[in-house]
Design a protein around this motif. Structure first.
Motif, short mmCIF file in Angstrom:
data_model
loop_
_atom_site.label_atom_id
_atom_site.label_comp_id
_atom_site.label_asym_id
_atom_site.label_seq_id
_atom_site.Cartn_x
_atom_site.Cartn_y
_atom_site.Cartn_z
N VAL A 1 -3.31 -7.50 -6.41
CA VAL A 1 -1.94 -7.14 -6.06
C VAL A 1 -1.46 -8.11 -4.98
O VAL A 1 -2.17 -8.33 -3.99
CB VAL A 1 -1.85 -5.68 -5.53
CG1 VAL A 1 -0.47 -5.37 -5.00
CG2 VAL A 1 -2.22 -4.70 -6.63
N SER A 2 -0.28 -8.71 -5.18
CA SER A 2 0.27 -9.65 -4.20
C SER A 2 0.91 -8.89 -3.04
O SER A 2 1.16 -7.68 -3.14
CB SER A 2 1.33 -10.53 -4.87
OG SER A 2 2.50 -9.76 -5.14
N ALA A 3 1.21 -9.61 -1.98
CA ALA A 3 1.85 -8.99 -0.82
C ALA A 3 3.21 -8.40 -1.21
O ALA A 3 3.56 -7.30 -0.76
CB ALA A 3 2.01 -10.00 0.31
N ARG B 1 4.85 -1.24 -3.91
CA ARG B 1 3.96 -0.10 -4.13
C ARG B 1 4.00 0.86 -2.94
O ARG B 1 3.93 2.07 -3.12
CB ARG B 1 2.53 -0.58 -4.38
CG ARG B 1 2.35 -1.36 -5.68
CD ARG B 1 2.13 -0.48 -6.90
NE ARG B 1 0.88 0.22 -6.88
CZ ARG B 1 -0.30 -0.31 -7.19
NH1 ARG B 1 -0.38 -1.58 -7.55
NH2 ARG B 1 -1.37 0.42 -7.14
N MET B 2 4.09 0.29 -1.72
CA MET B 2 4.18 1.17 -0.54
C MET B 2 5.45 2.01 -0.59
O MET B 2 5.43 3.18 -0.21
CB MET B 2 4.09 0.35 0.74
CG MET B 2 2.67 -0.06 1.07
SD MET B 2 2.51 -0.84 2.68
CE MET B 2 2.90 -2.53 2.25
N ASP B 3 6.53 1.42 -1.07
CA ASP B 3 7.77 2.19 -1.22
C ASP B 3 7.58 3.31 -2.24
O ASP B 3 8.07 4.43 -2.05
CB ASP B 3 8.93 1.28 -1.61
CG ASP B 3 9.36 0.37 -0.46
OD1 ASP B 3 9.08 0.71 0.71
OD2 ASP B 3 9.98 -0.67 -0.75
N GLU B 4 6.86 3.02 -3.34
CA GLU B 4 6.57 4.07 -4.34
C GLU B 4 5.71 5.17 -3.73
O GLU B 4 5.94 6.35 -3.98
CB GLU B 4 5.82 3.46 -5.54
CG GLU B 4 6.62 2.55 -6.41
CD GLU B 4 5.75 1.85 -7.46
OE1 GLU B 4 4.63 2.34 -7.73
OE2 GLU B 4 6.19 0.82 -7.98
N GLU C 1 -6.50 2.54 -1.70
CA GLU C 1 -6.68 1.85 -2.97
C GLU C 1 -5.83 0.59 -3.02
O GLU C 1 -6.31 -0.47 -3.45
CB GLU C 1 -6.33 2.77 -4.14
CG GLU C 1 -6.63 2.12 -5.47
CD GLU C 1 -6.52 3.09 -6.63
OE1 GLU C 1 -5.97 2.68 -7.66
OE2 GLU C 1 -6.98 4.23 -6.50
N LEU C 2 -4.60 0.67 -2.56
CA LEU C 2 -3.72 -0.49 -2.53
C LEU C 2 -4.30 -1.59 -1.63
O LEU C 2 -4.29 -2.77 -2.01
CB LEU C 2 -2.32 -0.09 -2.06
CG LEU C 2 -1.29 -1.21 -1.95
CD1 LEU C 2 -1.07 -1.88 -3.30
CD2 LEU C 2 0.02 -0.65 -1.40
N ALA C 3 -4.83 -1.22 -0.48
CA ALA C 3 -5.43 -2.21 0.42
C ALA C 3 -6.59 -2.92 -0.26
O ALA C 3 -6.76 -4.14 -0.12
CB ALA C 3 -5.90 -1.53 1.71
N GLY C 4 -7.38 -2.18 -1.03
CA GLY C 4 -8.48 -2.80 -1.78
C GLY C 4 -7.97 -3.77 -2.82
O GLY C 4 -8.56 -4.84 -3.04
#
Length: 182
Positions: free
Chosen positions: A88-90, A96-99, A78-81
């Motif tokens: 969502v910015s880089a 978000r990946m840390d979350e 979902e984040l990649a989308g």
């Protein structure tokens, strides 16, 4: 690789396709590319060892045994989308990946800000993936189809549900979900 190993790898990839919608090697390579990761970082975010990630990618191993890891995979998809569509910015993606890495994989039906629309409701795809993940953590696709076949004469709608969500592709399950709302 000998013929038996090739057959085992092909079977593992086919199982992955039935459980996750595609072989995990393709799915993980796409996440690596879309999110600018390397294999070690992806393994860390998912909560897998690097050798386990490698075995899943190569088809030496078929199934992700931990449902929380499956949910982290879904959250990363979902984040990649969201990164791809620019919502969502880089920099935000890194946070978000840390979350996601810290998450215990809680149910989208009861919690989670990573899988919601602006109204706060879970996305249809996320709800569908949650249902698929739950069914697939209980039984293999072949067993689900066998159960559906047993139920079909008396309960055709329930049999269809099991086939679509337990052994079908996510896109088909999303269409089914949307067709059965209201």
């Amino acid at each position: 690789m000998d013929t038996a190993q090739q057959e085992a790898t092909a079977r593992a990839r086919e199982l992955q396709r039935s459980w996750y919608g595609e072989p995990l090697g393709a799915l993980f390579r796409r996440l690596i590319d879309d999110l600018g990761l390397n294999q070690a970082r992806l393994a860390a975010v998912l909560g897998l060892s690097a050798p386990m990630l490698s075995q899943l990618m190569s088809g030496q191993r078929a199934k992700i045994g931990n449902p929380a890891v499956v949910q982290r995979v879904q959250a990363l998809q979902e984040l990649a989308g969201q990164v791809a569509d620019g919502s969502v910015s880089a920099a935000e993606a890194t946070d978000r990946m840390d979350e996601i890495k810290r998450s215990q994989g809680g149910s989208v039906l009861t919690s989670g800000t990573q899988s919601t629309t602006t109204s706060g409701a879970p996305t249809v795809r996320r709800v569908v993936r949650e249902i698929q993940s739950l069914l697939r953590s209980v039984a293999a696709a072949g067993d689900i189809i066998e159960a559906a076949d047993s139920l079909a004469p008396a309960h055709p709608e329930l049999a269809e549900f099991l086939r679509v969500y337990g052994a079908g592709r996510t896109a088909d399950a999303v269409a089914h979900y949307e067709a059965h709302q209201n």
